[in-house]
Design a protein around this motif. Structure first.
Motif, PDB file in Angstrom:
ATOM      1  N   SER A   1      91.622 -33.151 -93.554  1.00  0.00           N
ATOM      2  CA  SER A   1      91.099 -33.712 -94.796  1.00  0.00           C
ATOM      3  C   SER A   1      91.039 -35.230 -94.689  1.00  0.00           C
ATOM      4  O   SER A   1      91.478 -35.832 -93.698  1.00  0.00           O
ATOM      5  CB  SER A   1      91.985 -33.301 -95.973  1.00  0.00           C
TER       6      SER A   1
ATOM      7  N   GLN B   1      85.761 -28.007 -96.664  1.00  0.00           N
ATOM      8  CA  GLN B   1      85.985 -27.375 -95.367  1.00  0.00           C
ATOM      9  C   GLN B   1      84.830 -26.450 -95.000  1.00  0.00           C
ATOM     10  O   GLN B   1      84.399 -26.421 -93.840  1.00  0.00           O
ATOM     11  CB  GLN B   1      87.309 -26.606 -95.399  1.00  0.00           C
TER      12      GLN B   1
ATOM     13  N   ARG C   1      82.438 -26.746 -91.661  1.00  0.00           N
ATOM     14  CA  ARG C   1      82.284 -25.623 -90.735  1.00  0.00           C
ATOM     15  C   ARG C   1      80.816 -25.245 -90.583  1.00  0.00           C
ATOM     16  O   ARG C   1      80.335 -24.985 -89.464  1.00  0.00           O
ATOM     17  CB  ARG C   1      83.090 -24.418 -91.236  1.00  0.00           C
TER      18      ARG C   1
ATOM     19  N   TYR D   1      91.480 -27.940 -89.307  1.00  0.00           N
ATOM     20  CA  TYR D   1      90.821 -28.729 -90.338  1.00  0.00           C
ATOM     21  C   TYR D   1      91.579 -30.043 -90.496  1.00  0.00           C
ATOM     22  O   TYR D   1      92.785 -30.106 -90.241  1.00  0.00           O
ATOM     23  CB  TYR D   1      90.815 -28.010 -91.689  1.00  0.00           C
TER      24      TYR D   1
ATOM     25  N   THR E   1      85.539 -34.899 -94.214  1.00  0.00           N
ATOM     26  CA  THR E   1      86.344 -33.719 -93.875  1.00  0.00           C
ATOM     27  C   THR E   1      85.924 -33.260 -92.482  1.00  0.00           C
ATOM     28  O   THR E   1      84.728 -33.170 -92.195  1.00  0.00           O
ATOM     29  CB  THR E   1      86.141 -32.577 -94.881  1.00  0.00           C
TER      30      THR E   1
ATOM     31  N   VAL F   1      87.703 -21.214 -86.567  1.00  0.00           N
ATOM     32  CA  VAL F   1      88.032 -22.629 -86.756  1.00  0.00           C
ATOM     33  C   VAL F   1      89.385 -22.904 -86.110  1.00  0.00           C
ATOM     34  O   VAL F   1      90.370 -22.201 -86.374  1.00  0.00           O
ATOM     35  CB  VAL F   1      88.067 -22.983 -88.259  1.00  0.00           C
TER      36      VAL F   1
ATOM     37  N   THR G   1      86.245 -30.486 -89.176  1.00  0.00           N
ATOM     38  CA  THR G   1      86.621 -29.164 -88.696  1.00  0.00           C
ATOM     39  C   THR G   1      86.295 -29.066 -87.213  1.00  0.00           C
ATOM     40  O   THR G   1      85.331 -29.670 -86.739  1.00  0.00           O
ATOM     41  CB  THR G   1      85.873 -28.054 -89.459  1.00  0.00           C
TER      42      THR G   1
END
Length: 437
Positions: free
Chosen positions: A273, A417, A421, A271, A257, A268, A259
């Protein structure tokens, strides 16, 4: 006295046992080579037919030798210096190479069009050095080392007709451009200057040996040759923003994942995936997991029947990891990130186990035995991803794209996520603390 004689004999026997144990350990370390003719296998088969095993250990040893898949190709040969490979061009214009120690054999290079420019660079570097009467140094050659290995074929015939020679080369991608070459030149010059300074300090204390004096002369010669530039093409350098960090988190069900974190705005930017990173290639992930399940099933059947179970790994996993790395770098450059924050492998197993345990508790709350069975079945169905290989691909692509790498510890809690981060924030915080100290 008799007591002294007994003590002496006891010490002597202990010393003899230590020597025998050390000799056995050294013999185990000696390279055994590969049984290319199958003679060792035949010897073990004959021994197992004509005699009875002494104990269970010998029986297992015979079984392992007889079930082992024979290797029909020899070990690869490594050439650790770039001057062990000599490049030429034949009358047909094809690039050829021969190796020190095998100068009687010249091999033509067959490669993909995407790799051809590297071999042309190897030939160009060598030609520039030879025509310049060794005023240039091989320390700035794009080629760093090479390895020759046999690639096994499936056809029938003589081994040298069925199998093929494969040349693997290690390259320094920064030496492709003028800007990257200057960066490498400065790094090597600083390193040589430091070594010369250390040798000068040592010379003031004691007289240097002949080998140390020769080493100093080689360093001084390399330092002078580093000043002679190679003619390399210009390339626009990537200038990322240091306050923008691309953080990636690793998980069991969703391997990656991504970010993009902006430290100035404390927010942020985007994102991505696992599905978004692979995009149209996402079906490859399911296919690879199906292959893993099928391989595990075949291995289990072979173990129950005492058959050979050496199933080779699929290259599909490596291909998917390369797709992940490529997507991460492209998105990081799109948002002008200055670095990529990756999780530390140390402690990653605890993170993944915590994820599986949380999933089991959510699936079967309040039933510990059921949670353990579910976690075991879940591990078997999902399988562990090759995270080290994945991070190696990300680091390799990042360095090629002039993105720096930072490491941070991945947290146990949070969704995919949140973990990505937190890795980006932690990496930026560690950088600020190091700069302040």
């Amino acid at each position: 006295t008799d007591e002294d004689i007994d003590q002496y004999n006891l010490r002597r026997r202990k010393a003899e046992l230590r020597v025998k144990r050390l000799r056995d350990q050294l013999n185990l370390r000696l390279p055994k080579g590969r049984d290319l003719t199958g003679q060792n296998w035949l010897n073990v088969l004959k021994e197992s037919i004509e005699s009875v095993p002494v104990d269970n250990t010998q029986f297992k040893h015979w079984q392992a030798q007889l079930l082992k898949k024979p290797l029909t190709i020899p070990f690869p040969v490594a050439f650790e210096t770039n001057e062990d490979l000599v490049w030429t061009r034949n009358e047909n214009g094809r690039i050829c190479v021969h190796f020190n120690g095998l100068s009687d054999y010249t091999f033509q290079v067959y490669c993909d069009q995407r790799q051809l420019h590297w071999f042309e660079r190897f030939l160009e570097d060598q030609t520039v050095k030879s025509e310049g009467k060794n005023q240039h140094t091989s320390a700035l050659f794009a080629l760093r080392s090479g390895r020759v290995a046999w690639q096994e074929g499936n056809e029938k015939g003589a081994p040298w007709e069925v199998h093929h020679l494969v040349l693997s080369c290690t390259i320094e991608t920064r030496l492709w451009s003028k800007e990257g070459t200057e960066q490498v030149r400065k790094e090597k010059a600083i390193k040589i200057e430091k070594s010369l300074k250390n040798m000068a300090e040592k010379r003031e204390e004691v007289n240097l040996s002949d080998s140390q004096e020769n080493y100093v002369k080689r360093l001084e010669s390399t330092k002078r040759k580093l000043e002679v530039p190679y003619n390399r093409p210009n390339r626009s350098t990537y200038n990322g923003q240091p306050h923008i960090i691309a953080g990636i988190s690793l998980a069991v069900e969703r391997p990656v994942t991504l970010t993009i974190w902006d430290a100035k705005q404390q927010k942020v930017l985007t994102y991505r995936s696992t599905r978004q990173l692979l995009d149209t290639n996402h079906p490859l992930l399911n296919r690879y997991r199906q292959q893993q399940n099928a391989t595990a099933h075949e291995r289990h059947k072979a173990q129950k029947q005492s058959k050979g179970n050496q199933f080779g790994p699929s290259n599909l996993g490596l291909h998917i990891n390369r797709l992940f790395a490529k997507a991460v770098i492209e998105i990081a450059q799109e948002y002008r990130a200055g670095s990529i924050a990756i999780p530390k492998l140390k402690g990653l197993r605890d993170v993944l186990n915590a994820e599986i345990q949380a999933k089991a508790e959510q699936k079967i709350p309040g039933y510990i035995e059921g949670q353990k069975r579910y976690a075991k079945q879940y591990r078997q169905s999902i399988h562990r991803w090759s995270y080290r290989q994945l991070l190696d691909q990300v680091v390799s692509k990042a360095l090629q794209s002039e993105l720096s790498i930072e490491e941070a510890q991945q947290s146990l809690s949070g969704n995919f996520q949140d973990k990505a981060r937190e890795i980006a924030i932690s990496a930026y915080t560690n950088r600020v603390i190091e700069a302040a100290s």
